[in-house]
Design a protein around this motif. Structure first.
Motif, PDB file in Angstrom:
ATOM      1  N   LEU A  21       5.001 -33.171  14.315  1.00 50.39           N
ATOM      2  CA  LEU A  21       4.593 -31.786  13.911  1.00 50.39           C
ATOM      3  C   LEU A  21       5.215 -31.374  12.749  1.00 50.39           C
ATOM      4  O   LEU A  21       4.442 -30.960  11.713  1.00 50.39           O
ATOM      5  N   ASP A  24       2.789 -33.197   9.632  1.00 55.26           N
ATOM      6  CA  ASP A  24       1.488 -32.802   9.689  1.00 55.26           C
ATOM      7  C   ASP A  24       1.860 -30.878   8.929  1.00 55.26           C
ATOM      8  O   ASP A  24       0.821 -30.294   8.453  1.00 55.26           O
ATOM      9  N   ALA A  25       3.126 -30.101   9.066  1.00 52.31           N
ATOM     10  CA  ALA A  25       3.189 -29.491   8.858  1.00 52.31           C
ATOM     11  C   ALA A  25       3.557 -29.655   6.715  1.00 52.31           C
ATOM     12  O   ALA A  25       2.663 -28.760   6.040  1.00 52.31           O
ATOM     13  N   ALA A  41       1.070 -21.416   9.317  1.00 51.21           N
ATOM     14  CA  ALA A  41       0.111 -22.363   9.848  1.00 51.21           C
ATOM     15  C   ALA A  41       2.031 -23.472   9.481  1.00 51.21           C
ATOM     16  O   ALA A  41       2.065 -24.395  10.096  1.00 51.21           O
ATOM     17  N   PHE A  42       2.840 -23.462   8.554  1.00 51.86           N
ATOM     18  CA  PHE A  42       3.769 -24.192   8.115  1.00 51.86           C
ATOM     19  C   PHE A  42       4.960 -24.054   8.890  1.00 51.86           C
ATOM     20  O   PHE A  42       4.868 -25.088   9.426  1.00 51.86           O
ATOM     21  N   ARG A  45       4.673 -24.883  12.393  1.00 52.10           N
ATOM     22  CA  ARG A  45       4.859 -26.187  13.043  1.00 52.10           C
ATOM     23  C   ARG A  45       5.876 -26.730  12.375  1.00 52.10           C
ATOM     24  O   ARG A  45       6.454 -27.701  13.180  1.00 52.10           O
ATOM     25  N   LEU A  46       6.328 -25.982  10.929  1.00 54.42           N
ATOM     26  CA  LEU A  46       8.072 -26.887  11.353  1.00 54.42           C
ATOM     27  C   LEU A  46       9.035 -26.732  11.650  1.00 54.42           C
ATOM     28  O   LEU A  46       9.538 -27.266  12.233  1.00 54.42           O
ATOM     29  N   GLY A  49       8.874 -28.354  15.152  1.00 56.60           N
ATOM     30  CA  GLY A  49       9.353 -29.941  15.084  1.00 56.60           C
ATOM     31  C   GLY A  49      10.882 -30.443  14.575  1.00 56.60           C
ATOM     32  O   GLY A  49      10.985 -31.205  15.482  1.00 56.60           O
TER      33      GLY A  49
END
Length: 113
Positions: A21, A24-25, A41-42, A45-46, A49
């Motif tokens: 995750l 991906d970010a 979106a960032f 994910r962050l 993660g």
């Protein structure tokens, strides 16, 4: 109490999911430039993660504490208190032939010293 294998599996799984995750970010925002660093979106994910990574390390620490306490108990039980305990060949996992080879190697080692 959970088994060692289960704690190891859960710890490893959460660490891998967290790393994927976070990776991906970073990939989506920094490498590709598809979205900004402050975009949802960032962030979405962050943060999970990082939470998964934290959970994985927490489980790993508890796993290591469990192993240390487990082996400390085994070592204390294996040490003879009075020194009067002798080796019991019936409890050995080695076969008779393996025991003979081991004893021969020990004799050779003692002679060479």
């Amino acid at each position: 109490m959970f088994s060692r294998q289960f704690l190891s599996m859960v710890s490893s799984t959460t660490l891998v999911i967290g790393a994927l995750l976070v990776g991906d970010a970073i990939h989506g925002s920094v490498v590709l430039g598809a979205y900004g660093v402050t975009s949802p979106a960032f962030v979405l994910r962050l943060l999970p993660g990082l939470a998964f990574i934290w959970l994985g390390y927490t489980l790993r620490e508890h796993h290591e504490e469990f192993l240390n306490s487990y082996f400390a108990g085994r070592e204390a039980a294996a040490r003879p208190d009075d020194g009067g305990e002798e080796f019991d060949e019936r409890m050995s996992p080695l076969s008779d032939e393996s025991m003979a080879n081991l004893e021969a190697r020990e004799r050779e080692r003692d002679k060479s010293e």
